[in-house]
Design a protein around this motif. Structure first.
Motif, PDB file in Angstrom:
ATOM      1  N   THR A 173     -47.654  -2.052 -23.679  1.00 31.28           N
ATOM      2  CA  THR A 173     -46.545  -1.690 -22.669  1.00 31.28           C
ATOM      3  C   THR A 173     -46.344  -0.176 -22.824  1.00 31.28           C
ATOM      4  N   GLY A 174     -45.630   0.503 -21.855  1.00 30.87           N
ATOM      5  CA  GLY A 174     -45.367   1.861 -22.014  1.00 30.87           C
ATOM      6  C   GLY A 174     -43.762   2.010 -21.298  1.00 30.87           C
ATOM      7  N   SER A 175     -43.506   3.280 -21.226  1.00 27.25           N
ATOM      8  CA  SER A 175     -42.206   3.388 -21.123  1.00 27.25           C
ATOM      9  C   SER A 175     -41.922   2.682 -19.738  1.00 27.25           C
ATOM     10  N   GLY A 176     -42.568   2.679 -18.820  1.00 24.36           N
ATOM     11  CA  GLY A 176     -42.435   2.143 -17.518  1.00 24.36           C
ATOM     12  C   GLY A 176     -41.788   0.679 -17.325  1.00 24.36           C
ATOM     13  N   SER A 223     -39.494  -0.284 -19.280  1.00 22.50           N
ATOM     14  CA  SER A 223     -37.796  -0.202 -19.727  1.00 22.50           C
ATOM     15  C   SER A 223     -37.319   1.019 -18.565  1.00 22.50           C
ATOM     16  N   ALA A 224     -37.986   1.445 -17.514  1.00 20.12           N
ATOM     17  CA  ALA A 224     -37.570   2.206 -16.550  1.00 20.12           C
ATOM     18  C   ALA A 224     -36.564   1.442 -15.729  1.00 20.12           C
ATOM     19  N   GLU A 225     -36.573   0.225 -15.527  1.00 22.42           N
ATOM     20  CA  GLU A 225     -35.375  -0.681 -14.717  1.00 22.42           C
ATOM     21  C   GLU A 225     -34.479  -0.832 -15.630  1.00 22.42           C
ATOM     22  N   PRO A 261     -35.362   6.261 -19.459  1.00 23.21           N
ATOM     23  CA  PRO A 261     -36.351   7.075 -18.528  1.00 23.21           C
ATOM     24  C   PRO A 261     -37.935   7.066 -19.062  1.00 23.21           C
ATOM     25  N   THR A 262     -38.624   7.249 -18.386  1.00 24.08           N
ATOM     26  CA  THR A 262     -40.228   7.470 -18.553  1.00 24.08           C
ATOM     27  C   THR A 262     -40.352   8.917 -19.169  1.00 24.08           C
ATOM     28  N   PHE A 263     -41.697   9.078 -19.596  1.00 21.20           N
ATOM     29  CA  PHE A 263     -42.017  10.480 -20.159  1.00 21.20           C
ATOM     30  C   PHE A 263     -42.584  11.337 -18.877  1.00 21.20           C
ATOM     31  N   ARG A 264     -43.460  10.778 -18.032  1.00 22.96           N
ATOM     32  CA  ARG A 264     -44.075  11.694 -17.281  1.00 22.96           C
ATOM     33  C   ARG A 264     -43.530  11.348 -15.529  1.00 22.96           C
ATOM     34  N   THR A 266     -46.517  -2.032 -28.281  1.00 19.37           N
ATOM     35  CA  THR A 266     -46.176  -1.073 -27.438  1.00 19.37           C
ATOM     36  C   THR A 266     -46.155   0.117 -28.041  1.00 19.37           C
ATOM     37  N   GLN A 267     -46.213   1.237 -26.812  1.00 25.29           N
ATOM     38  CA  GLN A 267     -45.804   2.453 -27.163  1.00 25.29           C
ATOM     39  C   GLN A 267     -44.413   3.000 -27.380  1.00 25.29           C
ATOM     40  N   ASN A 268     -43.469   1.785 -26.883  1.00 28.90           N
ATOM     41  CA  ASN A 268     -42.106   2.225 -26.629  1.00 28.90           C
ATOM     42  C   ASN A 268     -41.359   2.281 -28.189  1.00 28.90           C
ATOM     43  N   TRP A 271     -44.218  11.770 -33.881  1.00 25.92           N
ATOM     44  CA  TRP A 271     -44.036  13.124 -32.873  1.00 25.92           C
ATOM     45  C   TRP A 271     -45.458  13.447 -32.747  1.00 25.92           C
ATOM     46  N   PHE A 272     -45.679  14.264 -31.557  1.00 26.97           N
ATOM     47  CA  PHE A 272     -46.994  15.226 -31.255  1.00 26.97           C
ATOM     48  C   PHE A 272     -47.690  15.542 -32.487  1.00 26.97           C
ATOM     49  N   GLY A 273     -48.639  15.366 -32.565  1.00 22.98           N
ATOM     50  CA  GLY A 273     -49.617  16.123 -33.751  1.00 22.98           C
ATOM     51  C   GLY A 273     -49.593  15.266 -34.978  1.00 22.98           C
ATOM     52  N   VAL A 309     -52.139   7.811 -20.983  1.00 20.59           N
ATOM     53  CA  VAL A 309     -52.745   9.323 -21.225  1.00 20.59           C
ATOM     54  C   VAL A 309     -52.647   9.864 -22.562  1.00 20.59           C
ATOM     55  N   VAL A 310     -51.779   8.900 -23.333  1.00 18.97           N
ATOM     56  CA  VAL A 310     -51.544   9.284 -24.732  1.00 18.97           C
ATOM     57  C   VAL A 310     -52.302   8.742 -25.712  1.00 18.97           C
ATOM     58  N   GLU A 311     -53.094   9.518 -26.510  1.00 20.27           N
ATOM     59  CA  GLU A 311     -54.222   8.874 -27.582  1.00 20.27           C
ATOM     60  C   GLU A 311     -53.403   8.558 -28.682  1.00 20.27           C
ATOM     61  N   ASN A 339     -53.319  -4.819 -14.668  1.00 18.16           N
ATOM     62  CA  ASN A 339     -52.617  -3.667 -14.877  1.00 18.16           C
ATOM     63  C   ASN A 339     -51.579  -3.582 -14.031  1.00 18.16           C
ATOM     64  N   VAL A 340     -50.246  -3.450 -14.488  1.00 15.53           N
ATOM     65  CA  VAL A 340     -49.326  -3.463 -13.883  1.00 15.53           C
ATOM     66  C   VAL A 340     -48.263  -2.091 -14.026  1.00 15.53           C
ATOM     67  N   ASN A 341     -48.503  -1.303 -12.787  1.00 15.21           N
ATOM     68  CA  ASN A 341     -47.829   0.162 -12.892  1.00 15.21           C
ATOM     69  C   ASN A 341     -47.383   0.554 -11.566  1.00 15.21           C
ATOM     70  N   LEU A 342     -46.218   1.241 -11.489  1.00 15.37           N
ATOM     71  CA  LEU A 342     -45.900   1.661 -10.327  1.00 15.37           C
ATOM     72  C   LEU A 342     -46.637   2.468  -9.361  1.00 15.37           C
ATOM     73  N   GLU A 343     -47.766   3.168 -10.317  1.00 13.81           N
ATOM     74  CA  GLU A 343     -48.681   4.286  -9.491  1.00 13.81           C
ATOM     75  C   GLU A 343     -49.961   3.939 -10.115  1.00 13.81           C
ATOM     76  N   ARG A 344     -50.939   4.641  -9.289  1.00 10.06           N
ATOM     77  CA  ARG A 344     -52.193   4.096 -10.091  1.00 10.06           C
ATOM     78  C   ARG A 344     -52.287   5.041 -11.197  1.00 10.06           C
ATOM     79  N   GLY A 384     -46.609  -1.403  -8.335  1.00  9.41           N
ATOM     80  CA  GLY A 384     -45.196  -1.567  -7.933  1.00  9.41           C
ATOM     81  C   GLY A 384     -44.557  -1.923  -9.329  1.00  9.41           C
ATOM     82  N   LYS A 385     -43.201  -2.360  -8.986  1.00 13.49           N
ATOM     83  CA  LYS A 385     -42.609  -2.331 -10.266  1.00 13.49           C
ATOM     84  C   LYS A 385     -42.653  -3.837 -10.791  1.00 13.49           C
ATOM     85  N   SER A 386     -42.704  -3.469 -12.245  1.00 13.27           N
ATOM     86  CA  SER A 386     -42.967  -4.493 -13.140  1.00 13.27           C
ATOM     87  C   SER A 386     -42.051  -5.680 -13.089  1.00 13.27           C
ATOM     88  N   SER A 387     -41.039  -5.668 -12.614  1.00 10.61           N
ATOM     89  CA  SER A 387     -39.952  -6.666 -12.447  1.00 10.61           C
ATOM     90  C   SER A 387     -40.217  -7.605 -11.089  1.00 10.61           C
TER      91      SER A 387
HETATM   92  P1  OAD Z   1     -45.532   7.740 -19.047  1.00 10.64           P
HETATM   93  O1  OAD Z   1     -44.319   8.458 -18.413  1.00 10.64           O
HETATM   94  O2  OAD Z   1     -46.428   8.581 -19.062  1.00 10.64           O
HETATM   95  O3  OAD Z   1     -46.028   6.436 -17.922  1.00 10.64           O
HETATM   96  C1  OAD Z   1     -44.995   5.621 -17.487  1.00 10.64           C
HETATM   97  C2  OAD Z   1     -45.512   4.955 -16.345  1.00 10.64           C
HETATM   98  O4  OAD Z   1     -44.897   3.819 -15.979  1.00 10.64           O
HETATM   99  C3  OAD Z   1     -45.878   5.799 -15.189  1.00 10.64           C
HETATM  100  O5  OAD Z   1     -47.252   5.618 -14.683  1.00 10.64           O
HETATM  101  C4  OAD Z   1     -44.852   5.070 -13.958  1.00 10.64           C
HETATM  102  O6  OAD Z   1     -45.555   5.182 -13.113  1.00 10.64           O
HETATM  103  C5  OAD Z   1     -44.904   3.748 -14.530  1.00 10.64           C
HETATM  104  N1  OAD Z   1     -43.666   3.288 -14.097  1.00 10.64           N
HETATM  105  C6  OAD Z   1     -42.315   3.580 -13.999  1.00 10.64           C
HETATM  106  N2  OAD Z   1     -41.533   2.822 -13.557  1.00 10.64           N
HETATM  107  C7  OAD Z   1     -42.138   1.508 -13.661  1.00 10.64           C
HETATM  108  C8  OAD Z   1     -41.883   0.243 -13.205  1.00 10.64           C
HETATM  109  N3  OAD Z   1     -40.462  -0.137 -12.860  1.00 10.64           N
HETATM  110  N4  OAD Z   1     -42.756  -0.767 -13.330  1.00 10.64           N
HETATM  111  C9  OAD Z   1     -44.167  -0.447 -13.454  1.00 10.64           C
HETATM  112  N5  OAD Z   1     -44.371   0.936 -13.784  1.00 10.64           N
HETATM  113  C10 OAD Z   1     -43.318   1.786 -13.741  1.00 10.64           C
HETATM  114  O7  OAD Z   1     -45.080   6.914 -20.326  1.00 10.64           O
HETATM  115  P2  OAD Z   1     -46.068   6.148 -21.421  1.00 10.64           P
HETATM  116  O8  OAD Z   1     -47.192   5.875 -21.094  1.00 10.64           O
HETATM  117  O9  OAD Z   1     -44.975   5.344 -22.046  1.00 10.64           O
HETATM  118  O10 OAD Z   1     -45.035   9.215 -27.045  1.00 10.64           O
HETATM  119  O11 OAD Z   1     -46.195   7.443 -22.546  1.00 10.64           O
HETATM  120  C11 OAD Z   1     -47.006   7.274 -23.695  1.00 10.64           C
HETATM  121  C12 OAD Z   1     -46.391   8.322 -24.487  1.00 10.64           C
HETATM  122  O12 OAD Z   1     -46.124   9.594 -24.383  1.00 10.64           O
HETATM  123  C13 OAD Z   1     -44.983   7.755 -25.174  1.00 10.64           C
HETATM  124  O13 OAD Z   1     -44.989   6.556 -25.988  1.00 10.64           O
HETATM  125  C14 OAD Z   1     -44.409   8.914 -25.800  1.00 10.64           C
HETATM  126  C15 OAD Z   1     -44.791   9.615 -24.789  1.00 10.64           C
HETATM  127  O14 OAD Z   1     -44.897  11.393 -25.211  1.00 10.64           O
HETATM  128  C16 OAD Z   1     -44.590   9.465 -27.946  1.00 10.64           C
HETATM  129  O15 OAD Z   1     -43.175   9.626 -28.094  1.00 10.64           O
HETATM  130  C17 OAD Z   1     -45.447   9.671 -29.373  1.00 10.64           C
END
Ligand code: OAD
Length: 248
Positions: A25-28, A30-32, A36-39, A103-105, A165-167, A196-198, A216-221, A234-237
């Motif tokens: 999992t990633g921040s998406g 927890s968006a709901e 907030p997500t990162f990108r 999880t990356q969260n 943190w980065f680095g 995208v984060v390695e 793969n469950v993600n709001l966007e490609r 679409g939304k993970s919920s």
């Molecule tokens: P990103 O912000 O890069 O990606 C979050 C993804 O979740 C996006 O592609 C959205 O389309 C998707 N998304 C948003 N809302 C959603 C929903 N309701 N259901 C499904 N998908 C949804 O965040 P991460 O991939 O988590 O690292 O970012 C990776 C890392 O970059 C984080 O762990 C953090 C950040 O810098 C560190 O802090 C080290």
């Protein structure tokens, strides 16, 4: 039949047939929950500069600024509740289908939803770590500005959030545990990450190279859309609500 229906049906079949399913999992996810997500449009890295808040150099230059930003995020996490997706993943573990969550969260919502085997690749925002003696402790509440930056209760040196943190390298125990899980897995369910984060983003590819499958469950490609057996954009919920109606 809507595409969500057919995608969820296929996903439930893959999950039932799997021998060792791992969730990534990633921040998406927890968006709901209001975190907030990162990108993307509303992403944190669209409003804030990571080099001022999430690097060792940023902390060395201005620990108070970094801590204030983390305290704000700690407040968001404390007010958030696990989503349907977090709860479904915990239930799938309880059912013996999901073996681990990588999880990356840093928000701890998987554990609060009841997941047991959770590997946190990027640490925890609810933990502080002493920059001198390495002592770690849980953060129970949001700090006021006057309490920041936090200091170590053992040696009084400056403390930092226990996150990556980065680095910085990933914590080695989490890194190896994650590699082990992806090596064992025959199915990875990826939820809410751009990937995208390695090195985290490439980890599901270990399973793929071993002949395993990806859902793969993600709001966007994202980077997995072209290589996953199933992608739901679409939304993970929505996805987990439908999926669990077929799994129970
Ligand atoms: P990103 O912000 O890069 O990606 C979050 C993804 O979740 C996006 O592609 C959205 O389309 C998707 N998304 C948003 N809302 C959603 C929903 N309701 N259901 C499904 N998908 C949804 O965040 P991460 O991939 O988590 O690292 O970012 C990776 C890392 O970059 C984080 O762990 C953090 C950040 O810098 C560190 O802090 C080290």
């Amino acid at each position: 039949m809507s595409s969500l229906d057919s995608i969820a049906r296929e996903a439930s079949r893959l999950l039932r047939e799997s021998k060792y399913a791992v969730v990534f999992t990633g921040s998406g996810i927890s968006a709901e929950a209001g975190i907030p997500t990162f990108r993307g449009k509303d992403g944190l890295w669209n409003k804030y500069r990571p080099e001022e808040l999430a690097t060792p150099a940023a902390f060395a230059t201005n620990p108070l600024r970094v801590w204030k930003w983390y305290a704000w995020r700690i407040g968001l996490v404390l007010r958030a509740q696990p989503t349907i997706a977090h709860r479904a993943i915990a239930e799938l573990e309880e059912m013996g289908i999901v073996k681990a969550v990588v999880t990356q969260n840093v928000d701890g919502l998987h554990q609060r939803a009841g997941s047991k085997n959770v590997i946190e690749l990027h640490g925890s925002i609810m933990r502080a770590r002493c920059t001198e003696c390495g002592y770690k402790w849980q953060i129970e509440r949001q700090q006021s500005d006057e309490e920041l930056p936090l200091r170590c209760p053992k040696c009084n040196a400056l403390a930092r959030p226990d996150v990556v943190w980065f680095g910085e390298p990933l914590p080695s125990d989490a890194l190896y545990a994650a590699y082990r899980e992806f090596s064992k897995a025959d199915l990875v369910v990826i939820v809410g990450t751009s990937g995208v984060v390695e090195p985290a983003g490439s980890m599901p590819l270990i399973t793929l190279r071993n002949g395993g499958k990806l859902i793969n469950v993600n709001l966007e490609r994202n980077r997995y859309s072209g290589i996953a057996t199933i992608s739901y954009h679409g939304k993970s919920s929505e996805f987990f609500k439908k999926l669990m109606s077929l799994m129970r």
